[in-house]
Design a protein around this motif. Structure first.
Motif, PDB file in Angstrom:
ATOM      1  N   ASN A  59       3.565   4.576   2.961  1.00 41.88           N
ATOM      2  CA  ASN A  59       3.511   4.057   4.349  1.00 41.88           C
ATOM      3  C   ASN A  59       4.436   2.586   4.524  1.00 41.88           C
ATOM      4  O   ASN A  59       4.603   1.825   3.648  1.00 41.88           O
ATOM      5  N   ASP A  60       5.448   2.647   5.360  1.00 44.52           N
ATOM      6  CA  ASP A  60       6.386   1.447   5.345  1.00 44.52           C
ATOM      7  C   ASP A  60       5.605  -0.106   5.487  1.00 44.52           C
ATOM      8  O   ASP A  60       5.769  -0.944   4.965  1.00 44.52           O
ATOM      9  N   GLU A  61       4.226   0.053   6.339  1.00 46.74           N
ATOM     10  CA  GLU A  61       3.900  -1.141   6.846  1.00 46.74           C
ATOM     11  C   GLU A  61       2.954  -1.654   5.323  1.00 46.74           C
ATOM     12  O   GLU A  61       2.774  -2.963   4.914  1.00 46.74           O
ATOM     13  N   LYS A  62       2.599  -0.589   4.369  1.00 43.75           N
ATOM     14  CA  LYS A  62       1.600  -0.909   3.283  1.00 43.75           C
ATOM     15  C   LYS A  62       2.625  -1.347   2.077  1.00 43.75           C
ATOM     16  O   LYS A  62       2.336  -1.999   1.156  1.00 43.75           O
ATOM     17  N   HIS A 104       4.370  -3.536  -8.857  1.00 48.79           N
ATOM     18  CA  HIS A 104       5.146  -2.238  -8.800  1.00 48.79           C
ATOM     19  C   HIS A 104       5.642  -2.000 -10.249  1.00 48.79           C
ATOM     20  O   HIS A 104       5.744  -0.858 -10.545  1.00 48.79           O
ATOM     21  N   GLU A 105       6.053  -2.926 -10.645  1.00 49.51           N
ATOM     22  CA  GLU A 105       6.759  -2.693 -12.162  1.00 49.51           C
ATOM     23  C   GLU A 105       5.988  -2.010 -13.226  1.00 49.51           C
ATOM     24  O   GLU A 105       6.116  -1.244 -13.871  1.00 49.51           O
ATOM     25  N   THR A 135       3.172   0.472  -4.240  1.00 52.19           N
ATOM     26  CA  THR A 135       2.486  -0.423  -4.359  1.00 52.19           C
ATOM     27  C   THR A 135       2.152  -0.983  -2.926  1.00 52.19           C
ATOM     28  O   THR A 135       2.784  -0.849  -2.105  1.00 52.19           O
ATOM     29  N   HIS A 136       0.872  -1.266  -2.790  1.00 49.08           N
ATOM     30  CA  HIS A 136       0.358  -1.327  -1.341  1.00 49.08           C
ATOM     31  C   HIS A 136      -0.078  -2.988  -1.291  1.00 49.08           C
ATOM     32  O   HIS A 136      -0.546  -3.610  -2.025  1.00 49.08           O
ATOM     33  N   LEU A 137       0.538  -3.411  -0.042  1.00 53.52           N
ATOM     34  CA  LEU A 137       0.088  -4.945   0.153  1.00 53.52           C
ATOM     35  C   LEU A 137      -0.921  -5.073   1.241  1.00 53.52           C
ATOM     36  O   LEU A 137      -0.826  -6.325   1.902  1.00 53.52           O
ATOM     37  N   LYS A 146      -4.063  -4.927   1.679  1.00 54.70           N
ATOM     38  CA  LYS A 146      -5.360  -5.612   1.307  1.00 54.70           C
ATOM     39  C   LYS A 146      -4.964  -7.257   0.733  1.00 54.70           C
ATOM     40  O   LYS A 146      -4.041  -7.282   0.415  1.00 54.70           O
ATOM     41  N   LYS A 147      -6.223  -7.648   0.421  1.00 57.73           N
ATOM     42  CA  LYS A 147      -5.993  -9.039  -0.248  1.00 57.73           C
ATOM     43  C   LYS A 147      -5.526  -9.088  -1.647  1.00 57.73           C
ATOM     44  O   LYS A 147      -4.995  -9.783  -2.153  1.00 57.73           O
ATOM     45  N   HIS A 148      -5.943  -7.723  -2.355  1.00 56.96           N
ATOM     46  CA  HIS A 148      -5.552  -7.598  -3.603  1.00 56.96           C
ATOM     47  C   HIS A 148      -4.463  -6.327  -3.597  1.00 56.96           C
ATOM     48  O   HIS A 148      -4.255  -5.657  -2.664  1.00 56.96           O
ATOM     49  N   VAL A 149      -3.341  -6.558  -4.421  1.00 56.74           N
ATOM     50  CA  VAL A 149      -2.293  -5.866  -4.614  1.00 56.74           C
ATOM     51  C   VAL A 149      -2.652  -4.612  -5.558  1.00 56.74           C
ATOM     52  O   VAL A 149      -3.522  -4.680  -6.296  1.00 56.74           O
ATOM     53  N   HIS A 150      -2.371  -3.283  -5.032  1.00 54.37           N
ATOM     54  CA  HIS A 150      -2.917  -2.217  -5.918  1.00 54.37           C
ATOM     55  C   HIS A 150      -1.763  -0.941  -5.431  1.00 54.37           C
ATOM     56  O   HIS A 150      -0.912  -1.027  -4.597  1.00 54.37           O
TER      57      HIS A 150
END
Length: 144
Positions: free
Chosen positions: A38-41, A95-96, A116-118, A120-124
């Motif tokens: 997803n582009d937004e994430k 992401h790396e 890699t999703h951005l 949420k408050k935490h990166v995952h």
């Protein structure tokens, strides 16, 4: 020291559902591909890496490989996540780490998406892996 929580599980449903899985609360395979890329994430796909599969049609790529090897097993993909503490890593570092993990686990043998999703408050990271090798080893009779 970075300590990520990581888990991987088998998806035993349709592959198109797995692709969209992460986006939808229903958690079906069809939702996974769309969700994880997803582009937004993923900051406009900046944090989406496709290993050994078509970046524009990953679902078709993975499905074609499964059919090519006449794989009729119920597992259509493996879905994993890698979650970091808030502020522990930047999106670039996360992401790396996710891409390196996928390369280490699956090398060039499997079709994999790392996103890699951005959101949420935490990166995952989300890691989606085809259940069958995408590349044929001529020395091996068993490809899955």
């Amino acid at each position: 020291m970075i300590k990520a929580v990581t888990a991987i599980w088998a998806i035993r449903d349709r592959l198109d559902n797995a692709i969209k899985y992460v986006e939808d609360d229903e958690k079906t395979i069809e939702k996974a591909f769309d969700y994880i890329s997803n582009d937004e994430k993923t900051d406009g796909q900046k944090y989406a890496t496709y290993l050994n599969c078509d970046a524009f049609q990953p679902q078709k790529s993975m499905s074609t490989t499964k059919k090519m090897f006449d794989d009729t097993k119920p597992i259509v993909a493996y879905h994993g996540y890698q979650s970091f503490k808030i502020g522990e890593v930047t999106a670039d570092v996360a992401h790396e780490i996710g891409v390196r993990l996928a390369q280490e686990l699956y090398a060039d043998r499997f079709e994999v998406i790392v996103a890699t999703h951005l959101d949420k408050k935490h990166v995952h990271n989300h890691i989606l892996c085809a259940p069958i090798r995408g590349r044929v080893n001529p020395l091996s009779k068993r490809q899955a």
